[in-house]
Design a protein around this motif. Structure first.
Motif, PDB file in Angstrom:
ATOM      1  N   GLU A 132      38.320  22.277-103.374  1.00 37.19           N
ATOM      2  CA  GLU A 132      39.091  21.392-102.511  1.00 37.19           C
ATOM      3  C   GLU A 132      40.517  21.251-103.022  1.00 37.19           C
ATOM      4  N   VAL A 133      41.390  20.810-102.113  1.00 36.21           N
ATOM      5  CA  VAL A 133      42.765  20.470-102.456  1.00 36.21           C
ATOM      6  C   VAL A 133      43.099  19.138-101.791  1.00 36.21           C
ATOM      7  N   SER A 134      43.923  18.343-102.449  1.00 38.42           N
ATOM      8  CA  SER A 134      44.342  17.043-101.913  1.00 38.42           C
ATOM      9  C   SER A 134      45.854  16.958-101.939  1.00 38.42           C
ATOM     10  N   GLU A 135      46.402  16.301-100.921  1.00 37.40           N
ATOM     11  CA  GLU A 135      47.853  16.158-100.831  1.00 37.40           C
ATOM     12  C   GLU A 135      48.210  14.894-100.070  1.00 37.40           C
ATOM     13  N   ILE A 136      49.494  14.585-100.085  1.00 40.12           N
ATOM     14  CA  ILE A 136      50.049  13.482 -99.293  1.00 40.12           C
ATOM     15  C   ILE A 136      51.097  14.073 -98.359  1.00 40.12           C
ATOM     16  N   GLY A 137      51.025  13.723 -97.090  1.00 40.94           N
ATOM     17  CA  GLY A 137      51.990  14.256 -96.132  1.00 40.94           C
ATOM     18  C   GLY A 137      51.998  13.452 -94.852  1.00 40.94           C
ATOM     19  N   TRP A 138      52.621  14.023 -93.821  1.00 43.17           N
ATOM     20  CA  TRP A 138      52.784  13.262 -92.582  1.00 43.17           C
ATOM     21  C   TRP A 138      52.303  14.010 -91.339  1.00 43.17           C
ATOM     22  N   GLY A 139      52.113  15.338 -91.418  1.00 41.78           N
ATOM     23  CA  GLY A 139      51.804  16.101 -90.216  1.00 41.78           C
ATOM     24  C   GLY A 139      50.520  16.899 -90.308  1.00 41.78           C
ATOM     25  N   GLU A 140      49.920  17.138 -89.139  1.00 44.99           N
ATOM     26  CA  GLU A 140      48.735  17.976 -89.054  1.00 44.99           C
ATOM     27  C   GLU A 140      49.148  19.452 -89.101  1.00 44.99           C
ATOM     28  N   PHE A 141      48.277  20.282 -89.660  1.00 45.88           N
ATOM     29  CA  PHE A 141      48.534  21.721 -89.658  1.00 45.88           C
ATOM     30  C   PHE A 141      47.215  22.464 -89.840  1.00 45.88           C
ATOM     31  N   GLU A 142      47.250  23.759 -89.588  1.00 48.84           N
ATOM     32  CA  GLU A 142      46.058  24.593 -89.717  1.00 48.84           C
ATOM     33  C   GLU A 142      45.981  25.167 -91.125  1.00 48.84           C
ATOM     34  N   MET A 143      44.915  24.820 -91.815  1.00 47.57           N
ATOM     35  CA  MET A 143      44.696  25.361 -93.150  1.00 47.57           C
ATOM     36  C   MET A 143      44.065  26.745 -93.021  1.00 47.57           C
ATOM     37  N   ILE A 144      44.625  27.710 -93.742  1.00 50.19           N
ATOM     38  CA  ILE A 144      44.035  29.042 -93.837  1.00 50.19           C
ATOM     39  C   ILE A 144      43.474  29.173 -95.250  1.00 50.19           C
ATOM     40  N   PHE A 145      42.220  29.529 -95.358  1.00 46.52           N
ATOM     41  CA  PHE A 145      41.601  29.601 -96.687  1.00 46.52           C
ATOM     42  C   PHE A 145      40.677  30.808 -96.759  1.00 46.52           C
ATOM     43  N   THR A 146      40.546  31.341 -97.971  1.00 43.80           N
ATOM     44  CA  THR A 146      39.749  32.541 -98.198  1.00 43.80           C
ATOM     45  C   THR A 146      38.691  32.258 -99.258  1.00 43.80           C
ATOM     46  N   ILE A 147      37.455  32.616 -98.943  1.00 44.56           N
ATOM     47  CA  ILE A 147      36.322  32.404 -99.839  1.00 44.56           C
ATOM     48  C   ILE A 147      35.980  33.731-100.518  1.00 44.56           C
TER      49      ILE A 147
END
Length: 203
Positions: free
Chosen positions: A92-107
């Motif tokens: 997992e990753v955690s952050e602080i921000g203001w906008g929605e976006f599409e996460m791209i991730f590779t397993i």
């Protein structure tokens, strides 16, 4: 879904080599991926309005590191160090921000001969009056004709005890009869795809 082809995770496990593989075998590994976001109290900095966590987890909270070696997360380019690699649970990753976006991730998998799976999923922050905002998806990674050693690992399953995640009380449950029916249907689709591929090869 796959970043390039639009295929789901369960349709991507094509074998890359025939060496020492367990033939006519499919193994389904359920996963859940998604995000959970909490609105922060209004501050002077308008860019710091939500704290979110994006994760890949076992559908029942089980340790998935017995077959997953790492997950690479590609955050929005506006974040510092947007490409992040997590090599152990929790993935997992955690952050602080203001906008929605599409996460791209590779397993990536413990058997390096298995091709990595790349998926996309939206990080949802709204509606703000429903906190926290949880946006999860159930999926399956299906391994077709895995190599013998990896097959043994998959068959053995997780050996580490389940550790309660600090956010687990917000996670959705995927143990209902409806979800189990979806699993059965997904496995049937995979079996049909394998049989169709065999028929094409034999023609």
């Amino acid at each position: 879904k796959d970043a390039s082809s639009g295929k789901s995770a369960k349709s991507q496990r094509a074998s890359t080599s025939s060496e020492n593989r367990v033939q006519n075998t499919t193994i389904c590994c359920p996963i859940v991926y998604g995000s959970i976001a909490f609105a922060l109290e209004k501050e002077k900095d308008k860019d710091q309005t939500f704290r979110w966590t994006f994760y890949v987890r076992g559908s029942k909270g089980e340790d998935i590191s017995f077959y997953i070696s790492k997950v690479k997360f590609n955050l929005h380019f506006t974040f510092e160090n947007p490409q992040r690699e997590v090599t152990g649970p929790p993935f997992e990753v955690s952050e602080i921000g203001w906008g929605e976006f599409e996460m791209i991730f590779t397993i990536f998998f413990k058997d390096s001969k298995e091709q990595p799976v790349t998926l996309r999923h939206m990080i949802k922050l709204l509606p703000i009056d429903q906190q926290p905002v949880v946006n999860e998806k159930y999926d399956q990674i299906v391994f077709t004709n895995p190599r013998r050693n990896f097959f043994n690992v998959l068959e053995a399953g997780a050996s580490a005890p389940i550790l309660e995640h600090p956010l687990s009380n917000h996670f959705k449950s995927f143990d209902s009869e409806e979800d189990l029916a979806k699993i059965v249907a997904a496995r049937k689709i995979v079996r049909n795809e394998v049989n169709e591929a065999k028929e094409k090869i034999l023609r």
